[in-house]
Design a protein around this motif. Sequence first.
Motif, PDB file in Angstrom:
ATOM      1  N   CYS A 259      -1.902  -7.912   7.170  1.00 57.45           N
ATOM      2  CA  CYS A 259      -2.592  -8.964   7.919  1.00 57.45           C
ATOM      3  C   CYS A 259      -3.837  -9.369   7.143  1.00 57.45           C
ATOM      4  O   CYS A 259      -4.241  -8.702   6.194  1.00 57.45           O
ATOM      5  CB  CYS A 259      -2.947  -8.485   9.326  1.00 57.45           C
ATOM      6  SG  CYS A 259      -4.023  -7.056   9.349  1.00 57.45           S
TER       7      CYS A 259
ATOM      8  N   LEU B 192      -8.838   6.005  12.421  1.00 53.69           N
ATOM      9  CA  LEU B 192      -7.410   6.161  12.217  1.00 53.69           C
ATOM     10  C   LEU B 192      -6.869   7.112  13.266  1.00 53.69           C
ATOM     11  O   LEU B 192      -7.581   7.974  13.765  1.00 53.69           O
ATOM     12  CB  LEU B 192      -7.147   6.709  10.815  1.00 53.69           C
ATOM     13  CG  LEU B 192      -7.676   5.842   9.678  1.00 53.69           C
ATOM     14  CD1 LEU B 192      -7.555   6.584   8.364  1.00 53.69           C
ATOM     15  CD2 LEU B 192      -6.935   4.532   9.629  1.00 53.69           C
TER      16      LEU B 192
ATOM     17  N   GLU C  84       6.688   2.640   4.818  1.00 58.48           N
ATOM     18  CA  GLU C  84       7.217   1.322   5.161  1.00 58.48           C
ATOM     19  C   GLU C  84       8.347   1.420   6.180  1.00 58.48           C
ATOM     20  O   GLU C  84       8.412   0.625   7.118  1.00 58.48           O
ATOM     21  CB  GLU C  84       7.701   0.604   3.906  1.00 58.48           C
ATOM     22  CG  GLU C  84       6.570   0.150   3.010  1.00 58.48           C
ATOM     23  CD  GLU C  84       7.050  -0.445   1.690  1.00 58.48           C
ATOM     24  OE1 GLU C  84       8.276  -0.556   1.487  1.00 58.48           O
ATOM     25  OE2 GLU C  84       6.192  -0.797   0.872  1.00 58.48           O
TER      26      GLU C  84
ATOM     27  N   CYS D 107      -8.302   3.811  -0.089  1.00 55.56           N
ATOM     28  CA  CYS D 107      -7.378   4.933   0.007  1.00 55.56           C
ATOM     29  C   CYS D 107      -7.229   5.568  -1.373  1.00 55.56           C
ATOM     30  O   CYS D 107      -7.644   5.001  -2.378  1.00 55.56           O
ATOM     31  CB  CYS D 107      -6.027   4.485   0.545  1.00 55.56           C
ATOM     32  SG  CYS D 107      -5.202   3.252  -0.467  1.00 55.56           S
TER      33      CYS D 107
ATOM     34  N   SER E   3      -6.657   7.808   3.572  1.00 57.48           N
ATOM     35  CA  SER E   3      -7.749   6.833   3.602  1.00 57.48           C
ATOM     36  C   SER E   3      -9.074   7.514   3.280  1.00 57.48           C
ATOM     37  O   SER E   3      -9.243   8.709   3.492  1.00 57.48           O
ATOM     38  CB  SER E   3      -7.837   6.166   4.971  1.00 57.48           C
ATOM     39  OG  SER E   3      -8.247   7.112   5.930  1.00 57.48           O
TER      40      SER E   3
ATOM     41  N   ASP F 124       7.192   1.846   9.739  1.00 63.42           N
ATOM     42  CA  ASP F 124       6.284   0.797  10.211  1.00 63.42           C
ATOM     43  C   ASP F 124       4.869   1.344  10.428  1.00 63.42           C
ATOM     44  O   ASP F 124       4.242   1.110  11.450  1.00 63.42           O
ATOM     45  CB  ASP F 124       6.808   0.143  11.492  1.00 63.42           C
ATOM     46  CG  ASP F 124       8.088  -0.629  11.254  1.00 63.42           C
ATOM     47  OD1 ASP F 124       8.211  -1.230  10.158  1.00 63.42           O
ATOM     48  OD2 ASP F 124       8.953  -0.654  12.145  1.00 63.42           O
ATOM     49  N   THR F 125       4.386   2.100   9.441  1.00 59.95           N
ATOM     50  CA  THR F 125       3.056   2.695   9.530  1.00 59.95           C
ATOM     51  C   THR F 125       1.962   1.637   9.522  1.00 59.95           C
ATOM     52  O   THR F 125       0.932   1.810  10.138  1.00 59.95           O
ATOM     53  CB  THR F 125       2.847   3.672   8.351  1.00 59.95           C
ATOM     54  OG1 THR F 125       3.894   4.639   8.386  1.00 59.95           O
ATOM     55  CG2 THR F 125       1.522   4.376   8.442  1.00 59.95           C
ATOM     56  N   TRP F 126       2.189   0.552   8.827  1.00 61.46           N
ATOM     57  CA  TRP F 126       1.191  -0.505   8.757  1.00 61.46           C
ATOM     58  C   TRP F 126       1.860  -1.862   8.772  1.00 61.46           C
ATOM     59  O   TRP F 126       3.071  -1.979   8.606  1.00 61.46           O
ATOM     60  CB  TRP F 126       0.313  -0.362   7.524  1.00 61.46           C
ATOM     61  CG  TRP F 126       1.062  -0.506   6.227  1.00 61.46           C
ATOM     62  CD1 TRP F 126       1.693  -1.619   5.768  1.00 61.46           C
ATOM     63  CD2 TRP F 126       1.267   0.486   5.240  1.00 61.46           C
ATOM     64  NE1 TRP F 126       2.271  -1.388   4.553  1.00 61.46           N
ATOM     65  CE2 TRP F 126       2.033  -0.101   4.207  1.00 61.46           C
ATOM     66  CE3 TRP F 126       0.882   1.799   5.118  1.00 61.46           C
ATOM     67  CZ2 TRP F 126       2.406   0.595   3.074  1.00 61.46           C
ATOM     68  CZ3 TRP F 126       1.261   2.475   3.988  1.00 61.46           C
ATOM     69  CH2 TRP F 126       2.007   1.879   2.987  1.00 61.46           C
ATOM     70  N   SER F 127       1.056  -2.861   8.968  1.00 58.08           N
ATOM     71  CA  SER F 127       1.522  -4.243   8.835  1.00 58.08           C
ATOM     72  C   SER F 127       0.473  -5.003   8.028  1.00 58.08           C
ATOM     73  O   SER F 127      -0.727  -4.751   8.149  1.00 58.08           O
ATOM     74  CB  SER F 127       1.713  -4.892  10.207  1.00 58.08           C
ATOM     75  OG  SER F 127       0.508  -4.885  10.926  1.00 58.08           O
TER      76      SER F 127
END
Length: 90
Positions: free
Chosen positions: A17, A66, A9, A28, A51, A12-15
């Motif tokens: 949506c 990825l 987190e 995962c 994943s 900012d590895t992911w967001s």
Amino acid sequence: MNIELQALESNDTWSICSLPISKQVVGCKWVYKVKFRADGTVDRYKARLVSKGFAQQEGIDYLDTLSPVAKLVTVKMLFSLAAIHCWSLT
């Protein structure tokens, strides 16, 4: 696992949506490993969230990949090979 999630987190590895209607979720799983010192005692416990890329289906979500992370040693080796063989780099 909490430390790993906090690291993901903070980087900012992911967001979060919404998933498009025509897409499937790639799952995962947690992978656990025990790291040992040279004398055989436990140094630390590691947990990684990975994943399940094997669940992708060709023609549906096969092109969604990825981004792997390259180690600096690997990049240096590729630069060395390019210099030795006079390859151009882009």
